[in-house]
Design an enzyme around this catalytic site. Sequence first.
Site, PDB file in Angstrom:
ATOM      1  N   HIS A  99       0.863  -1.190   0.000  1.00  9.78           N
ATOM      2  CA  HIS A  99       0.000   0.000   0.000  1.00  9.78           C
ATOM      3  C   HIS A  99       0.895   1.234   0.000  1.00  9.78           C
ATOM      4  O   HIS A  99       2.043   1.183   0.442  1.00  9.78           O
ATOM      5  CB  HIS A  99      -0.857   0.092   1.262  1.00  9.78           C
ATOM      6  CG  HIS A  99      -1.725  -1.079   1.568  1.00  9.78           C
ATOM      7  ND1 HIS A  99      -1.242  -2.229   2.156  1.00  9.78           N
ATOM      8  CD2 HIS A  99      -3.061  -1.262   1.417  1.00  9.78           C
ATOM      9  CE1 HIS A  99      -2.241  -3.066   2.357  1.00  9.78           C
ATOM     10  NE2 HIS A  99      -3.357  -2.515   1.917  1.00  9.78           N
ATOM     11  N   ASP A 102       2.378   2.000   3.398  1.00  2.39           N
ATOM     12  CA  ASP A 102       3.426   1.088   3.868  1.00  2.39           C
ATOM     13  C   ASP A 102       4.809   1.608   3.548  1.00  2.39           C
ATOM     14  O   ASP A 102       5.767   1.336   4.278  1.00  2.39           O
ATOM     15  CB  ASP A 102       3.299  -0.293   3.199  1.00  2.39           C
ATOM     16  CG  ASP A 102       1.940  -0.917   3.367  1.00  2.39           C
ATOM     17  OD1 ASP A 102       1.302  -0.677   4.404  1.00  2.39           O
ATOM     18  OD2 ASP A 102       1.515  -1.637   2.443  1.00  2.39           O
ATOM     19  N   GLU A 230     -10.685  -7.356  -3.502  1.00  4.50           N
ATOM     20  CA  GLU A 230     -10.490  -8.368  -2.462  1.00  4.50           C
ATOM     21  C   GLU A 230     -11.729  -8.421  -1.579  1.00  4.50           C
ATOM     22  O   GLU A 230     -11.992  -7.495  -0.816  1.00  4.50           O
ATOM     23  CB  GLU A 230      -9.256  -8.036  -1.624  1.00  4.50           C
ATOM     24  CG  GLU A 230      -8.955  -9.086  -0.575  1.00  4.50           C
ATOM     25  CD  GLU A 230      -7.604  -8.879   0.072  1.00  4.50           C
ATOM     26  OE1 GLU A 230      -7.492  -9.117   1.284  1.00  4.50           O
ATOM     27  OE2 GLU A 230      -6.652  -8.475  -0.633  1.00  4.50           O
ATOM     28  N   ASP A 294      -4.601 -14.079  -1.501  1.00  4.21           N
ATOM     29  CA  ASP A 294      -3.845 -13.714  -0.304  1.00  4.21           C
ATOM     30  C   ASP A 294      -3.840 -14.939   0.597  1.00  4.21           C
ATOM     31  O   ASP A 294      -4.905 -15.434   0.998  1.00  4.21           O
ATOM     32  CB  ASP A 294      -4.491 -12.536   0.416  1.00  4.21           C
ATOM     33  CG  ASP A 294      -3.996 -11.202  -0.086  1.00  4.21           C
ATOM     34  OD1 ASP A 294      -3.266 -11.178  -1.087  1.00  4.21           O
ATOM     35  OD2 ASP A 294      -4.356 -10.182   0.517  1.00  4.21           O
ATOM     36  N   ASP A 305     -10.065 -12.205  12.324  1.00  2.00           N
ATOM     37  CA  ASP A 305      -9.077 -12.261  11.251  1.00  2.00           C
ATOM     38  C   ASP A 305      -7.673 -12.063  11.819  1.00  2.00           C
ATOM     39  O   ASP A 305      -7.187 -10.948  11.930  1.00  2.00           O
ATOM     40  CB  ASP A 305      -9.404 -11.163  10.233  1.00  2.00           C
ATOM     41  CG  ASP A 305      -8.631 -11.301   8.942  1.00  2.00           C
ATOM     42  OD1 ASP A 305      -7.933 -12.308   8.783  1.00  2.00           O
ATOM     43  OD2 ASP A 305      -8.740 -10.404   8.098  1.00  2.00           O
ATOM     44  N   ASP A 337      -0.344 -12.462   2.876  1.00  2.73           N
ATOM     45  CA  ASP A 337      -0.975 -11.423   3.686  1.00  2.73           C
ATOM     46  C   ASP A 337      -1.052 -11.958   5.114  1.00  2.73           C
ATOM     47  O   ASP A 337      -2.123 -12.201   5.662  1.00  2.73           O
ATOM     48  CB  ASP A 337      -2.357 -11.096   3.134  1.00  2.73           C
ATOM     49  CG  ASP A 337      -2.963  -9.872   3.786  1.00  2.73           C
ATOM     50  OD1 ASP A 337      -2.350  -9.320   4.700  1.00  2.73           O
ATOM     51  OD2 ASP A 337      -4.068  -9.475   3.372  1.00  2.73           O
TER      52      ASP A 337
END
Length: 433
Positions: A99, A102, A230, A294, A305, A337
Site C-alpha cells: 500500500h 506502507d 479483495e 492472499d 481475522d 498477507d
Amino acid sequence: MTDFFKNIPPVRFEGPQTPNDFAFRHYNPDEIVMGKPMKDHLRFACAYWHSFAWPGGDPFGGQTFERPWFGDTMDLARLKADVAFEMFQILGVPYFCFHDADVRPEGETFAASLRNLEEIVDYIAQKMDETSVKLLWGTANLFSHRRFMAGAATNPDPEVFAYSAATIKSCMDATIRLGGENYVLWGGREGYETLLNTDMGRERAQAGRMLQMVVDYKYKTGFKGAILIEPKPQEPTKHQYDYDVATVYGFLKDFGLEGEVKVNVEQGHAILAGHSFEHELALARELGIFGSIDMNRNDYQSGWDTDQFPNNVPEMALAYYEVLRAGGFTTGGTNFDARLRRQSLDPEDLILAHVGGMDACAAGLKAAAAMLEDGKLEAARAARYAGWDNETGKALMTSDLDSIAARVVAEDINPAPRSGRQERLENLVNRYL
C-alpha cells in the site's frame, strides 16, 4: 546492506529430511509440477504491510515490535525498503505487494504525501532493478487514517470521496511505474455500522462509480495488468459491500464490470464470511473472475481475522486444487498477507514464518497436482452428474414445467437417492498428502 538480518543465509531447498531450520523442505522452485516450475505455479509475494509496517498491536494491546525503520522520515522509508529487499532475496521470492502508506511517510497535505510516494517509488524501482524482484500488485490504504472512518468511496462526505480517488490514482501510477502485474482494491471501510445514518443505495452507487473510474483509468494509461477486488466481510465494518465472491460478482454485474474486474481471494476473509477458502476459489473460477490469492489463516478459536501464516497442508491442497482447476495464475500469485504473532520479536521469526508458509503451500500444490493428474476426484464428480450429459438430461434444461411434469407422470419417474460418497472422497484426498 543493513545488519537487520545479519548471519541469516539465503534459504535454499534441502529436502524433507534436512535438520536446517533455514531451509525449504518442500519448496523447490525449479521442480517441474504439471509441466512448469513450481515457482511459476506459486508466484510467491511478500506483503510489505504486515512484514515491515505492522507494529505488533492487537485490539487489546499496543506495539510490541521495535524496528529500526519505524518512524515518519524518508530516510527511514529507504531503510525499510533496504531491509525488505534483503528479505525478498534471502527467501528467493519473486514478488512483493504494498500500500502507499506502507512505503512512504504521511505528509501534512495530499501533495506532500504524493511527493513522498513518488520519491520512494523511484528508490524502490532501483531496488527492483538490482534484485530482479517484481511487483505483484499495488494498492491504496483507504482505511487506516481517521479521514476514512466512514469509508472511502462510500463516504457521506464528497471531499473524502475526492481524496480517495486522488489516492487511488497516485497508487495506480506507482503500480504502473514499478511494472506491477495487478492493481487491488480492498474496501475494509466500505460498509456501515448502523442503518440509522446510512443511505445504502447512495453508497453502492458511489462505490460502483469509483470502480468504473479505476477501470477507465486503466485504459487511459494503458495499464496491462488486472484490476482486482479483495472480498472482505465484517471487519472492521460489520456490513460490507464486497462481503464475499458472490457479493462482489453481483456488484460487478450491477455496474457492468464483470468482464473488467476479477477477485483477489484471501483465506482468512473466506472463513470470516462463513465459507471455506476452496469454496470462494471454486466460485470465482465458475464465475470467470478468479485472479489472485492472499494466503494466510485465522485462529480456529478466536473467530476473527488473525492473519497467521499458513501451516495446514490439507487446507492448502484443497485451495491449490481449485487454483489448478482454474488454469493456474496468469497475472496473479500467492501473496502472504500474513503477520507474525506479536510475541515473535526476532528477525529470524520473520524469515522462518515465510519459510514455513512457503513450504506448506508447496506441499499443498504438489498434493493438488497429484490429485488432478490422477483424475479420480474428477471422475467421481463426472459420474455423479453423468445423467445430465445424456439427451434426456440435456432436454430438462430447455423444457418447461408442464412438459417435465407430464413426463414424470407418463414414465412413472420415482428416483431413489444415491450416495454422495463424501467420506470415500475425503479418504481419497488424504492419500495424496
